[in-house]
Design an enzyme around this catalytic site. Structure first.
Site, PDB file in Angstrom:
ATOM      1  CG  HIS A 260       8.568  -4.217   4.434  1.00 28.49           C
ATOM      2  ND1 HIS A 260       9.517  -3.950   3.480  1.00 28.49           N
ATOM      3  CD2 HIS A 260       7.534  -3.383   4.182  1.00 28.49           C
ATOM      4  CE1 HIS A 260       9.071  -3.008   2.661  1.00 28.49           C
ATOM      5  NE2 HIS A 260       7.873  -2.645   3.071  1.00 28.49           N
TER       6      HIS A 260
ATOM      7  CG  HIS B 180      17.788  -5.084   3.182  1.00 33.39           C
ATOM      8  ND1 HIS B 180      16.749  -4.201   3.328  1.00 33.39           N
ATOM      9  CD2 HIS B 180      18.709  -4.449   2.410  1.00 33.39           C
ATOM     10  CE1 HIS B 180      17.020  -3.084   2.666  1.00 33.39           C
ATOM     11  NE2 HIS B 180      18.204  -3.217   2.091  1.00 33.39           N
TER      12      HIS B 180
HETATM   13 ZN    ZN Z   1      12.376  -6.500   5.813  1.00 39.65          ZN
END
Ligand code: ZN
Length: 210
Positions: free
Chosen positions: A98, A165
């Site tokens: 993403h 993350h």
């Molecule tokens: Zn991400």
């Protein structure tokens, strides 16, 4: 015009061995990004940045250009073992699909053989191959488990990935110290709570990055 692309299509596009743009086009795109960020891509410190960024991204996604066959190079052996094989604390460095920001963590991989074993270092190499792609943690975990299941047809496979993350830590919700755990259990690890429990107790430990 709107194109709809299924996730299957994206996967197959991503795994094409040959990139469809040249390195030079990629470097130009990085240069455009730098300008968009308000930078001067011609200042000394940034002159070679497009080249370096492209090289770094190519390395971080080199798993698209690897295959299980090549990676294993025949390292699957016939063996009459039936006890759990566990490789824990395999360092993982991946990139989220993403934001193309790092996912940093560890994998714990176990299987119970059913006539076939694999070289232990190959388990880490399989983790690297899937980590060096644009990923979501859930898919990374499942791909490692599916690979071992397909290669060894073992009595069971268990994969647990613990990761942090950077897209959550450095931006967005900005939650340093948040860890995500994902798991994929197959065969006896899924069917037999005792076997699963044995695996889970073997991987108990304190987080390595705290
Ligand atoms: Zn991400």
């Amino acid at each position: 015009m709107t194109f709809s692309i299924t996730s299957d299509t994206i996967q197959s596009l991503n795994t094409e061995a040959k990139p469809r743009v040249s390195d030079e086009e990629m470097r130009q795109a990085v240069r455009t990004l730098l300008i968009g960020l308000g930078e001067d891509p011609d200042r000394e410190g940034l002159l070679d940045t497009p080249k370096r960024v492209v090289k770094a991204l190519q390395f971080l996604t080199s798993g698209y250009r690897e295959s299980l066959d090549e990676l294993l190079n025949g390292a699957v052996f016939t063996e009459n073992a039936s006890e759990m094989v566990l490789v824990r604390d395999i360092d993982l460095f991946s990139s989220c699909e993403h934001h193309i920001l790092p996912i940093i963590g560890r994998a714990h991989v176990a299987y119970i053989p059913n006539g076939k074993v694999i070289g232990l270092s190959k388990i880490a190499r399989i983790c690297d191959m899937y980590a060096r792609r644009l990923q979501v943690q859930e898919r990374l975990t499942a791909q490692i488990a599916d690979a071992l299941q397909g290669l060894l047809k073992p009595q069971g496979v268990a994969v647990v990935v613990e990761a942090t993350h950077m897209c959550m830590v450095m931006r967005g919700v900005q939650k340093p110290g948040s860890w995500t755990t994902t798991s994929s259990m197959k065969g006896v690890f899924s069917e037999d709570p005792k076997t699963r429990q044995e695996f889970m107790s073997l991987i108990q430990h304190r987080p390595a990055f705290h």
